[in-house]
Design a protein around this motif. Structure first.
Motif, PDB file in Angstrom:
ATOM      1  N   GLN A   1     -23.305  29.698  50.370  1.00  0.00           N
ATOM      2  CA  GLN A   1     -24.459  29.650  49.381  1.00  0.00           C
ATOM      3  C   GLN A   1     -24.420  29.080  48.415  1.00  0.00           C
ATOM      4  O   GLN A   1     -25.382  28.485  47.640  1.00  0.00           O
ATOM      5  CB  GLN A   1     -24.342  31.538  49.039  1.00  0.00           C
ATOM      6  CG  GLN A   1     -25.574  31.773  48.082  1.00  0.00           C
ATOM      7  CD  GLN A   1     -26.937  31.763  48.554  1.00  0.00           C
ATOM      8  OE1 GLN A   1     -27.319  32.064  49.789  1.00  0.00           O
ATOM      9  NE2 GLN A   1     -27.899  31.038  47.994  1.00  0.00           N
ATOM     10  N   LYS A   2     -23.044  28.698  47.596  1.00  0.00           N
ATOM     11  CA  LYS A   2     -22.971  27.813  46.744  1.00  0.00           C
ATOM     12  C   LYS A   2     -23.607  26.369  47.104  1.00  0.00           C
ATOM     13  O   LYS A   2     -23.991  25.975  46.247  1.00  0.00           O
ATOM     14  CB  LYS A   2     -21.413  27.689  46.326  1.00  0.00           C
ATOM     15  CG  LYS A   2     -21.043  28.543  45.187  1.00  0.00           C
ATOM     16  CD  LYS A   2     -19.623  28.120  44.961  1.00  0.00           C
ATOM     17  CE  LYS A   2     -18.992  29.025  43.899  1.00  0.00           C
ATOM     18  NZ  LYS A   2     -17.543  28.662  43.491  1.00  0.00           N
ATOM     19  N   LEU A   3     -23.506  26.012  48.407  1.00  0.00           N
ATOM     20  CA  LEU A   3     -23.779  24.584  48.886  1.00  0.00           C
ATOM     21  C   LEU A   3     -25.478  24.750  48.803  1.00  0.00           C
ATOM     22  O   LEU A   3     -26.186  23.812  48.373  1.00  0.00           O
ATOM     23  CB  LEU A   3     -23.428  24.397  50.315  1.00  0.00           C
ATOM     24  CG  LEU A   3     -23.708  23.233  50.834  1.00  0.00           C
ATOM     25  CD1 LEU A   3     -23.480  21.869  49.987  1.00  0.00           C
ATOM     26  CD2 LEU A   3     -23.324  22.947  52.201  1.00  0.00           C
ATOM     27  N   VAL A   4     -25.881  25.900  49.212  1.00  0.00           N
ATOM     28  CA  VAL A   4     -27.540  25.973  49.305  1.00  0.00           C
ATOM     29  C   VAL A   4     -27.863  25.843  47.872  1.00  0.00           C
ATOM     30  O   VAL A   4     -28.924  25.153  47.508  1.00  0.00           O
ATOM     31  CB  VAL A   4     -27.829  27.090  49.836  1.00  0.00           C
ATOM     32  CG1 VAL A   4     -29.384  27.392  49.814  1.00  0.00           C
ATOM     33  CG2 VAL A   4     -27.479  27.088  51.564  1.00  0.00           C
ATOM     34  N   ASN A   5     -27.277  26.554  46.822  1.00  0.00           N
ATOM     35  CA  ASN A   5     -27.603  26.665  45.559  1.00  0.00           C
ATOM     36  C   ASN A   5     -27.641  25.030  44.699  1.00  0.00           C
ATOM     37  O   ASN A   5     -28.536  24.621  44.191  1.00  0.00           O
ATOM     38  CB  ASN A   5     -26.901  27.526  44.905  1.00  0.00           C
ATOM     39  CG  ASN A   5     -27.316  28.980  44.806  1.00  0.00           C
ATOM     40  OD1 ASN A   5     -28.402  29.388  45.511  1.00  0.00           O
ATOM     41  ND2 ASN A   5     -26.336  29.715  44.570  1.00  0.00           N
ATOM     42  N   ILE A   6     -26.530  24.326  45.349  1.00  0.00           N
ATOM     43  CA  ILE A   6     -26.441  22.816  44.679  1.00  0.00           C
ATOM     44  C   ILE A   6     -27.701  21.988  45.571  1.00  0.00           C
ATOM     45  O   ILE A   6     -28.240  21.280  44.566  1.00  0.00           O
ATOM     46  CB  ILE A   6     -25.068  22.281  45.196  1.00  0.00           C
ATOM     47  CG1 ILE A   6     -24.038  23.145  44.365  1.00  0.00           C
ATOM     48  CG2 ILE A   6     -25.062  20.726  45.164  1.00  0.00           C
ATOM     49  CD1 ILE A   6     -22.617  22.814  44.733  1.00  0.00           C
TER      50      ILE A   6
ATOM     51  N   LEU B   1     -31.877  18.339  46.012  1.00  0.00           N
ATOM     52  CA  LEU B   1     -32.745  17.727  46.958  1.00  0.00           C
ATOM     53  C   LEU B   1     -34.276  17.317  46.096  1.00  0.00           C
ATOM     54  O   LEU B   1     -34.918  16.425  46.404  1.00  0.00           O
ATOM     55  CB  LEU B   1     -33.315  18.806  47.924  1.00  0.00           C
ATOM     56  CG  LEU B   1     -32.212  18.850  49.090  1.00  0.00           C
ATOM     57  CD1 LEU B   1     -32.525  19.826  50.289  1.00  0.00           C
ATOM     58  CD2 LEU B   1     -32.175  17.314  49.858  1.00  0.00           C
ATOM     59  N   PRO B   2     -34.692  18.451  45.179  1.00  0.00           N
ATOM     60  CA  PRO B   2     -35.949  18.116  44.431  1.00  0.00           C
ATOM     61  C   PRO B   2     -35.798  16.873  43.449  1.00  0.00           C
ATOM     62  O   PRO B   2     -36.565  16.152  43.400  1.00  0.00           O
ATOM     63  CB  PRO B   2     -36.337  19.223  43.772  1.00  0.00           C
ATOM     64  CG  PRO B   2     -35.604  20.648  44.427  1.00  0.00           C
ATOM     65  CD  PRO B   2     -34.380  19.913  45.122  1.00  0.00           C
ATOM     66  N   VAL B   3     -34.451  16.797  42.812  1.00  0.00           N
ATOM     67  CA  VAL B   3     -34.381  15.664  42.038  1.00  0.00           C
ATOM     68  C   VAL B   3     -34.376  14.415  43.037  1.00  0.00           C
ATOM     69  O   VAL B   3     -35.106  13.449  42.404  1.00  0.00           O
ATOM     70  CB  VAL B   3     -33.105  15.834  41.161  1.00  0.00           C
ATOM     71  CG1 VAL B   3     -32.520  14.693  40.473  1.00  0.00           C
ATOM     72  CG2 VAL B   3     -33.051  17.072  40.272  1.00  0.00           C
ATOM     73  N   GLY B   4     -33.788  14.534  43.930  1.00  0.00           N
ATOM     74  CA  GLY B   4     -33.622  13.134  44.852  1.00  0.00           C
ATOM     75  C   GLY B   4     -35.251  12.804  45.346  1.00  0.00           C
ATOM     76  O   GLY B   4     -35.610  11.765  45.439  1.00  0.00           O
TER      77      GLY B   4
ATOM     78  N   ALA C   1     -37.891  13.609  43.841  1.00  0.00           N
ATOM     79  CA  ALA C   1     -38.699  13.301  42.800  1.00  0.00           C
ATOM     80  C   ALA C   1     -38.292  11.735  42.409  1.00  0.00           C
ATOM     81  O   ALA C   1     -39.145  10.894  41.940  1.00  0.00           O
ATOM     82  CB  ALA C   1     -38.467  14.033  41.593  1.00  0.00           C
ATOM     83  N   GLY C   2     -37.107  11.395  42.362  1.00  0.00           N
ATOM     84  CA  GLY C   2     -36.553  10.220  42.119  1.00  0.00           C
ATOM     85  C   GLY C   2     -37.200   9.195  42.970  1.00  0.00           C
ATOM     86  O   GLY C   2     -37.505   7.933  42.887  1.00  0.00           O
ATOM     87  N   GLY C   3     -37.200   9.499  44.596  1.00  0.00           N
ATOM     88  CA  GLY C   3     -37.892   8.790  45.420  1.00  0.00           C
ATOM     89  C   GLY C   3     -39.507   8.372  45.416  1.00  0.00           C
ATOM     90  O   GLY C   3     -39.700   7.298  45.551  1.00  0.00           O
ATOM     91  N   VAL C   4     -40.018   9.458  44.764  1.00  0.00           N
ATOM     92  CA  VAL C   4     -41.299   9.362  44.640  1.00  0.00           C
ATOM     93  C   VAL C   4     -41.441   8.193  43.164  1.00  0.00           C
ATOM     94  O   VAL C   4     -42.465   7.397  43.506  1.00  0.00           O
ATOM     95  CB  VAL C   4     -42.183  10.501  44.161  1.00  0.00           C
ATOM     96  CG1 VAL C   4     -43.376  10.503  43.658  1.00  0.00           C
ATOM     97  CG2 VAL C   4     -42.164  11.391  45.535  1.00  0.00           C
ATOM     98  N   VAL C   5     -40.800   8.222  42.494  1.00  0.00           N
ATOM     99  CA  VAL C   5     -40.876   7.458  41.392  1.00  0.00           C
ATOM    100  C   VAL C   5     -40.431   6.083  41.581  1.00  0.00           C
ATOM    101  O   VAL C   5     -41.400   5.008  41.364  1.00  0.00           O
ATOM    102  CB  VAL C   5     -39.933   7.943  40.198  1.00  0.00           C
ATOM    103  CG1 VAL C   5     -39.647   6.801  38.940  1.00  0.00           C
ATOM    104  CG2 VAL C   5     -40.316   9.377  39.463  1.00  0.00           C
TER     105      VAL C   5
END
Length: 100
Positions: free
Chosen positions: A63-68, A73-76, A78-82
């Protein structure tokens, strides 16, 4: 040392865990009412398990891994889209300047 527990979650933030380790005579009850309740519940439960037993359960580690990953993932993405947009703009600028 067998942990007996039950969790509950209800949108938007009601989260709970009731846990006990009967052999140790230890117990835990966590009740939350906030959007971050699930994460807080897991952190407290994990810390309590470590305090009582010296280790944490696999489910809580996962669960800790999932929370991380929920953050990374969304930050990655978003960075890929930019980067993709910057690449497209750069190519268009090169095409415009070479056509003049």
């Amino acid at each position: 040392q067998n942990e007996v527990y039950h969790t509950g979650t209800n949108v938007p933030g009601w989260c709970s865990v009731i846990a006990t380790i009967p052999e140790k005579g230890e117990g835990l009850v966590v009740l939350t009412n906030s959007p971050g309740g699930a994460a807080i519940r897991h952190e407290i439960h994990s810390a309590w398990l470590f305090w009582v037993t010296g280790s944490s359960t696999l489910a809580l580690r996962v669960q800790k891994l999932v929370n991380i990953l929920k953050f990374i993932l969304p930050v990655g993405v978003a960075g890929g889209v930019v980067l993709l947009i910057a690449s497209i703009i750069s190519k268009k600028r090169k095409n415009l300047s070479s056509g003049l």
